[in-house]
Design an enzyme around this catalytic site. Structure first.
Site, PDB file in Angstrom:
ATOM      1  CG  HIS A 146       0.198   6.199  -0.542  1.00 11.33           C
ATOM      2  ND1 HIS A 146      -0.897   6.683  -1.216  1.00 11.33           N
ATOM      3  CD2 HIS A 146      -0.280   5.664   0.612  1.00 11.33           C
ATOM      4  CE1 HIS A 146      -1.999   6.489  -0.465  1.00 11.33           C
ATOM      5  NE2 HIS A 146      -1.651   5.882   0.636  1.00 11.33           N
TER       6      HIS A 146
ATOM      7  CG  HIS B 258      -1.747   1.195   1.428  1.00 10.76           C
ATOM      8  ND1 HIS B 258      -3.081   1.258   1.075  1.00 10.76           N
ATOM      9  CD2 HIS B 258      -1.436   2.421   1.934  1.00 10.76           C
ATOM     10  CE1 HIS B 258      -3.565   2.472   1.360  1.00 10.76           C
ATOM     11  NE2 HIS B 258      -2.584   3.205   1.877  1.00 10.76           N
ATOM     12  CD  GLU B 259       1.607   3.542   3.771  1.00 12.78           C
ATOM     13  OE1 GLU B 259       0.600   3.315   4.459  1.00 12.78           O
ATOM     14  OE2 GLU B 259       1.807   4.636   3.181  1.00 12.78           O
TER      15      GLU B 259
ATOM     16  CG  HIS C 173      -5.873   6.558   0.529  1.00 15.33           C
ATOM     17  ND1 HIS C 173      -5.868   7.445   1.578  1.00 15.33           N
ATOM     18  CD2 HIS C 173      -4.879   5.662   0.779  1.00 15.33           C
ATOM     19  CE1 HIS C 173      -4.904   7.105   2.443  1.00 15.33           C
ATOM     20  NE2 HIS C 173      -4.288   6.036   1.968  1.00 15.33           N
TER      21      HIS C 173
END
Lengths: 117, 425
Positions: free
Chosen positions: B143, B139-140, B149
């Site tokens: 980013h 997930h990170e 998101h």
């Protein structure tokens, strides 16, 4: 004695770890919504001269959060919303933040050097 | 007023690094270095386990995008694009304090820093409890690569953590999101083929199964046609899955499958191998007593290796070998070159649209059981050979005509390289 039951130590509670403050009231909820970009340009305490506007901003931010989280859009700080806000989550904001506003407080010492690269 | 005016100018002139709907292309380089910062190790997992999980997380993004990631523990830190570390409360010089156990478990900054809250209970993949460090890392990293998101079920980029499902993977939506920023995966293939196997069901019935394989030098992918993507965890090395084949890869795969024969061959250079599909390895010596590898000229008189590629046409039981601009048709029943061959590829496979032709030196000639047609691949493009059904509908189409080319990545998705250091994960 620190007891270890599972090989990966997942059963051991870290007693000395800090706990994130549970979000239980609207003030904390407003902090959450502001932090993750649902409320723009004004901190929870705002500048106090337009309570009506602030509460409307809070309600619409709440509705937006409920919408993107797949919750019933009630505009109320209800149990489901409280639970969703307290879930483990990523710290990156959800909504595009106005970097300048986020880094340059409305009031505060002049110069606002924080926005200069 | 002047300050406000300047601020307004800045927001217009530099790309907004906020979180617009699709995100932004954070890196223009295809090879990115990452490092777990020494003073930022977690106190909960062994360092090697942390590094393994991050290596896997980066590989998972690599499997679905043209980006490659390599762990770099030596270069000066400013040369490392993505830096990861654990901390609690005030940490790693970051101005966003962590809040302790619960709520915020990690965050990422668009300059490539990823921080994990070590007060959270991070666990290894499939631990079944705690917060999966692999999921949070994927997930990170999303980013840092520029993804915002995404509020869609099944997306790894949802802001809130979803308890660990077994077998977590980067889903279709996130693949499209990252490819919207960095493009799809392109590349040449050594060969493409459907591997046919006979299997026995629990009831003793023999069923015939096939899988599609894309080979590129010493790597290969299994392509799941039904799911329009490669198998999770591919590519893998040829050695891992095709025992006995040359380590550096093959030129061609041919499956001679007729009423009397069911033989799989692989070709490389001037030699060929026969593959034992039952034992899943090459024959040392086949039932006829031939020892492998054998010279191509011995097994297929009239054909001179190396060949570019080859395929077996069940319609006429001929193997078509492609070499530069020539095509050799080999009668697999009579075991000799067909009369009148070799022919020029432009004559045997004429372009339906003038000028839209690979002109020889193709990479792969692939008969697909999924599409019931032959494809000729060259570089990042493919040409579909007109099949009998299409000719019935359009009589003007020439036999073996090549329909206008398309991009491989538009038909077969996510056939992406990973960095060699991540190959063995």
């Amino acid at each position: 004695e620190k007891l270890y039951h599972r090989r990966d130590r997942s059963d051991v509670q870290h007693f000395d770890s800090h706990q994130a403050q549970i979000i239980t009231d609207e003030h904390a909820a407003e902090l959450f919504l502001s932090r993750y970009g649902f409320i723009k340009n004004s901190g929870p305490d705002g500048d106090g001269d337009d309570p009506e506007g602030a509460s409307q901003a809070f309600i619409s931010a709440l509705e937006e959060f409920q919408r993107v989280s797949g919750l019933p859009v009630t505009g109320q700080f209800d149990e489901a919303t409280k639970e969703a806000m307290n879930k483990p989550r990523c710290g990156v904001p959800d909504k595009e933040m106005d970097w300048n506003a986020a880094t340059e407080p409305e009031s505060g010492p002049s110069g606002g050097s924080t926005s200069a690269r | 007023r002047r300050k406000r005016h300047l601020a307004g100018l800045m927001s217009k002139t530099r790309p907004r690094r906020g979180l617009s709907e699709h995100g932004y292309m954070a890196f223009s380089k295809k090879l990115l270095k990452w490092r777990l910062i020494g003073e930022g190790y977690s106190s909960q997992l062994a360092v090697e386990e942390q590094r393994y999980i991050f290596r896997l997380a980066f590989r998972m993004w690599s499997e679905v995008s043209p980006l490659e990631f390599v762990e770099d523990t030596r270069s000066p830190l400013e040369d490392v694009e993505i830096r990861l570390g654990f901390g609690t409360g005030k940490h790693l010089g970051c101005n966003q304090r962590f809040d302790g156990t619960g709520q915020e478990f990690a965050h990422a900054w668009f300059l490539g820093d990823i921080h994990f809250d070590d007060d959270e209970h991070f666990t290894a993949p499939n631990a079944g409890s705690g917060i999966s460090l692999l999921k949070v890392a994927v997930h990170e990293i999303g980013h840092v690569l520029g993804l915002p998101h995404i509020y869609r079920e099944g997306s790894i980029m949802q802001p809130s953590y979803l308890p660990q499902e077994s077998g977590f993977e980067v889903g279709w939506m996130d693949r499209k999101a990252i490819q919207r920023l960095y493009g799809g995966c392109k590349g040449r293939f050594s060969t493409v083929f459907d591997w046919i196997r006979k299997e026995r069901t629990p009831y003793g019935e023999v069923v015939i199964r096939f899988n599609t394989y894309f080979m590129r030098d010493s790597w290969y992918w299994l392509y799941e046609n039904r799911n329009n993507r490669t198998r999770y965890g591919d590519p893998v090395t040829l050695q891992a899955g095709w025992h006995g084949l040359p380590r550096e890869g093959v030129d061609a795969h041919v499956h001679v499958w007729s009423r009397t024969k069911d033989i799989v061959y692989f070709f490389k250079g001037t030699q060929f191998w026969r593959y034992d599909s039952e034992k899943d390895r090459v024959f040392g010596q086949d039932p006829e007593g031939h020892r492998y590898p054998r010279p191509i000229s011995e097994g297929f008189p009239g054909v001179i290796g190396p060949v570019d590629t080859a395929f077996y046409d069940r319609r006429d039981s001929h193997i078509y070998f492609f070499k530069n601009s020539l095509v050799f048709a080999f009668n697999a029943e009579a075991n000799r070159l067909a009369r009148g061959f070799p022919k020029n590829i432009r004559d045997l496979f004429p372009a339906v649209e003038r000028g839209d032709h690979p002109n020889g030196n193709i990479d792969a000639a692939y008969f697909s059981y999924t599409h019931s047609t032959v494809f000729l691949l060259k570089g990042t493009r493919f040409w579909r050979v007109v099949n009998s059904r299409q000719r019935r509908r359009r009589l003007s189409l020439p036999r073996n005509g090549l329909l206008p080319h398309k991009e491989v990545e538009e038909q077969w998705f996510d056939i992406c390289n990973v960095h060699p250091t991540a190959l063995k994960l």
